[in-house]
Design a protein around this motif. Structure first.
Motif, PDB file in Angstrom:
ATOM      1  N   ASP A 196      11.947   2.526   3.657  1.00 37.52           N
ATOM      2  CA  ASP A 196      12.239   2.332   2.232  1.00 37.52           C
ATOM      3  C   ASP A 196      13.234   1.215   1.986  1.00 37.52           C
ATOM      4  O   ASP A 196      13.724   1.048   0.862  1.00 37.52           O
ATOM      5  N   TYR A 197      13.542   0.460   3.030  1.00 38.04           N
ATOM      6  CA  TYR A 197      14.568  -0.581   2.898  1.00 38.04           C
ATOM      7  C   TYR A 197      13.983  -1.827   2.225  1.00 38.04           C
ATOM      8  O   TYR A 197      12.907  -2.305   2.591  1.00 38.04           O
ATOM      9  N   ARG A 198      14.690  -2.337   1.238  1.00 35.86           N
ATOM     10  CA  ARG A 198      14.327  -3.620   0.622  1.00 35.86           C
ATOM     11  C   ARG A 198      15.616  -4.422   0.471  1.00 35.86           C
ATOM     12  O   ARG A 198      16.474  -4.108  -0.361  1.00 35.86           O
ATOM     13  N   VAL A 239      18.351 -16.402  -3.036  1.00 37.11           N
ATOM     14  CA  VAL A 239      17.544 -15.553  -2.162  1.00 37.11           C
ATOM     15  C   VAL A 239      16.611 -16.417  -1.324  1.00 37.11           C
ATOM     16  O   VAL A 239      15.856 -17.235  -1.860  1.00 37.11           O
ATOM     17  N   GLN A 240      16.670 -16.222  -0.003  1.00 36.92           N
ATOM     18  CA  GLN A 240      15.796 -16.976   0.890  1.00 36.92           C
ATOM     19  C   GLN A 240      14.538 -16.195   1.254  1.00 36.92           C
ATOM     20  O   GLN A 240      13.463 -16.767   1.381  1.00 36.92           O
ATOM     21  N   THR A 241      14.672 -14.899   1.444  1.00 37.35           N
ATOM     22  CA  THR A 241      13.508 -14.093   1.799  1.00 37.35           C
ATOM     23  C   THR A 241      13.784 -12.627   1.481  1.00 37.35           C
ATOM     24  O   THR A 241      14.941 -12.223   1.314  1.00 37.35           O
ATOM     25  N   VAL A 242      12.715 -11.845   1.383  1.00 36.69           N
ATOM     26  CA  VAL A 242      12.828 -10.410   1.126  1.00 36.69           C
ATOM     27  C   VAL A 242      12.548  -9.673   2.434  1.00 36.69           C
ATOM     28  O   VAL A 242      11.535  -9.928   3.101  1.00 36.69           O
ATOM     29  N   LEU A 243      13.452  -8.773   2.816  1.00 33.12           N
ATOM     30  CA  LEU A 243      13.312  -8.012   4.057  1.00 33.12           C
ATOM     31  C   LEU A 243      12.676  -6.661   3.762  1.00 33.12           C
ATOM     32  O   LEU A 243      13.213  -5.855   3.001  1.00 33.12           O
ATOM     33  N   ARG A 244      11.532  -6.398   4.393  1.00 39.07           N
ATOM     34  CA  ARG A 244      10.847  -5.113   4.285  1.00 39.07           C
ATOM     35  C   ARG A 244      10.452  -4.649   5.680  1.00 39.07           C
ATOM     36  O   ARG A 244       9.302  -4.775   6.097  1.00 39.07           O
ATOM     37  N   PRO A 245      11.393  -4.116   6.481  1.00 33.88           N
ATOM     38  CA  PRO A 245      11.083  -3.677   7.847  1.00 33.88           C
ATOM     39  C   PRO A 245      10.019  -2.583   7.839  1.00 33.88           C
ATOM     40  O   PRO A 245       9.960  -1.740   6.921  1.00 33.88           O
ATOM     41  N   ILE A 267      13.592  -4.206  -8.123  1.00 34.19           N
ATOM     42  CA  ILE A 267      13.316  -5.361  -8.980  1.00 34.19           C
ATOM     43  C   ILE A 267      12.452  -6.352  -8.216  1.00 34.19           C
ATOM     44  O   ILE A 267      12.602  -6.526  -7.006  1.00 34.19           O
ATOM     45  N   ASP A 268      11.545  -7.008  -8.935  1.00 35.21           N
ATOM     46  CA  ASP A 268      10.687  -8.025  -8.321  1.00 35.21           C
ATOM     47  C   ASP A 268      11.509  -9.303  -8.128  1.00 35.21           C
ATOM     48  O   ASP A 268      11.828 -10.004  -9.076  1.00 35.21           O
ATOM     49  N   ILE A 269      11.858  -9.568  -6.870  1.00 38.14           N
ATOM     50  CA  ILE A 269      12.669 -10.734  -6.522  1.00 38.14           C
ATOM     51  C   ILE A 269      11.958 -11.482  -5.401  1.00 38.14           C
ATOM     52  O   ILE A 269      11.394 -10.865  -4.491  1.00 38.14           O
ATOM     53  N   SER A 270      11.997 -12.800  -5.456  1.00 32.97           N
ATOM     54  CA  SER A 270      11.356 -13.598  -4.414  1.00 32.97           C
ATOM     55  C   SER A 270      12.219 -14.811  -4.082  1.00 32.97           C
ATOM     56  O   SER A 270      13.244 -15.069  -4.734  1.00 32.97           O
ATOM     57  N   ARG A 271      11.799 -15.556  -3.061  1.00 34.38           N
ATOM     58  CA  ARG A 271      12.538 -16.751  -2.631  1.00 34.38           C
ATOM     59  C   ARG A 271      12.716 -17.709  -3.805  1.00 34.38           C
ATOM     60  O   ARG A 271      11.774 -17.946  -4.581  1.00 34.38           O
TER      61      ARG A 271
END
Length: 418
Positions: A241-243, A228-234, A298-302
């Motif tokens: 509600d997109y993650r 995972v490089q980054t989390v997208l939250r537009p 789920i809590d996910i990060s770079r």
């Protein structure tokens, strides 16, 4: 065997200073008619200005002005060309011993390595070093180009002696295929066209060898790994509600509905969708860049990695690796460096040098543990947090890493997990 005309062969050139690497690549490009007329005109002009009688073929790859003025190649020069049978990317690397790091860079994604040997000098330390690095990086094909045969009267005896010397030490390497070609890059013997000066050589010229060489995929298609490089939250209303978890598939195949585990946390979920800039797709594979959404929050990060539930890498904080030390400053005892492994950046320490490799004999030196520029050694590293790793021989993408100096931010070493 029928060759896929759209198949891409990546190869690197390596050798000592003035072995003729740039001239060889220039000859390949020139004789295969892969150079535009304006490029030829520019090189002809430069050649005349420098006092050369004919065209200086090396200038086709020595593209930087400083390199041309000094008459040396000081960086990795990438060139692209196509023949009716195949597409090619060439990485022309410098021969100076202080630039061995560039050879590591150029060879890291290569399908084949061309190792040049000056027929007058035979096998030298740099020859052995480059062959060992090619083996370490698991390049499947090595083509030993014994160059400047015109300067030894196209002697079959000298060719056979150098071939015998190379075979003597290469038997200790893990290389699937080694071929030997007697060539003169300057005059074009056995580069694109067969040589009329070496009737004793019955093999194919270099270009035909490269065009017909079998290359399999170097991407692991079995072990699904998604760093995972980054989390997208537009913030737009339609995506409120997109993650999505964005990154590049390192290996394997992912599809909606797959059972996955997020490492190192161990949280499990299912893939809900796989999205791209142009819409949702039914599967993603290396080296595609996509965004993955999951059924669960789920809590996910770079730096985390999404993998299949039934096929997981090792989450390790201490591991062994073969390390190529690339910097002119020696490694500091138990000093902390930054390690970059896939999208995972953190601190790491070399806790032990297990042994160094004597590049002349390939013997293990267990008493000398000083890591200086161009040292190749097996080391033990410890990281502050787990990394999700496979062995390099199984998966190049998740089995490789680099070390970075925390003060200068320069890359000091390249490593392969064992």
């Amino acid at each position: 065997m029928e060759i896929d005309k759209n198949q891409l062969l990546r190869f690197t050139t390596a050798g000592s200073v003035d072995d003729g690497k740039s001239t060889l690549i220039g000859r390949l490009l020139y004789d295969s008619k892969s150079i535009f007329e304006d490029q030829i005109a520019a090189v002809e002009t430069t050649s005349k200005r420098k006092g050369h009688e004919g065209i200086d073929l090396a200038l086709f790859t020595d593209g930087l002005r400083d390199e041309r003025e000094q008459g040396i190649t000081i960086d990795v020069a990438y060139r692209y060309f196509t023949t009716p049978k195949r597409k090619f990317i060439i990485a022309d690397t410098p021969g100076h011993i202080q630039y061995t790091r560039n050879m590591v860079t150029g060879a890291s994604t290569a399908n084949a390595a061309l190792i040049l040997v000056d027929a007058r000098h035979g096998v030298i330390e740099q020859t052995k070093r480059h062959a060992f690095i090619a083996s370490l990086l698991q390049i499947p094909h090595i083509v030993v180009c014994i160059n400047k045969m015109d300067l030894v009267d196209y002697s079959e005896e000298i060719f056979q002696r150098i071939m015998h010397d190379f075979e003597g030490f290469s038997s200790k390497l893990y290389v699937k295929d080694i071929q030997f070609l007697p060539i003169s890059a300057l005059h074009g013997d056995n580069v694109v066209n067969r040589s009329t000066n070496m009737d004793w050589y019955q093999g194919a010229p270099l270009l035909y060898t490269l065009e017909t060489m079998h290359i399999g995929s170097d991407i692991n298609k079995i072990d699904a790994r998604f760093p995972v490089q980054t989390v997208l939250r537009p913030q737009r209303d339609e995506f409120i509600d997109y993650r999505g978890y964005a990154g590049r598939v390192a290996s394997g195949i992912f599809r909606p509905g797959d059972d996955i585990v997020v490492m190192p946390s161990g949280f499990a979920s299912k893939i809900k969708s796989i999205d791209t800039m142009t819409g949702t797709i039914s599967e993603a594979f290396a080296p595609m860049s996509v965004a993955i959404t999951l059924e669960d929050d789920i809590d996910i990060s770079r730096g985390d990695m999404i993998v299949k539930t039934n096929n997981q890498p090792k989450a390790v904080q201490e591991f062994d690796a073969m390390l190529c030390w690339l910097h002119n400053t020696a490694a500091k005892s138990r000093a902390k460096y930054s390690i970059r492994h896939t999208s995972n950046d953190q601190k790491a320490m070399i806790t032990n040098v297990v042994y160094k490799i004597d590049i002349n004999t390939y013997a293990r030196e267990e008493d000398n543990k000083e890591l200086e520029m161009n040292s190749i050694a097996r080391v033990t590293l410890r990281t502050t947090r787990p990394i999700m790793a496979d062995e390099y021989r199984e998966n190049r993408a998740t089995g490789s890493f680099i070390l970075i100096d925390n003060t200068t931010h320069e890359t000091v070493a390249a490593g392969m997990i064992v």
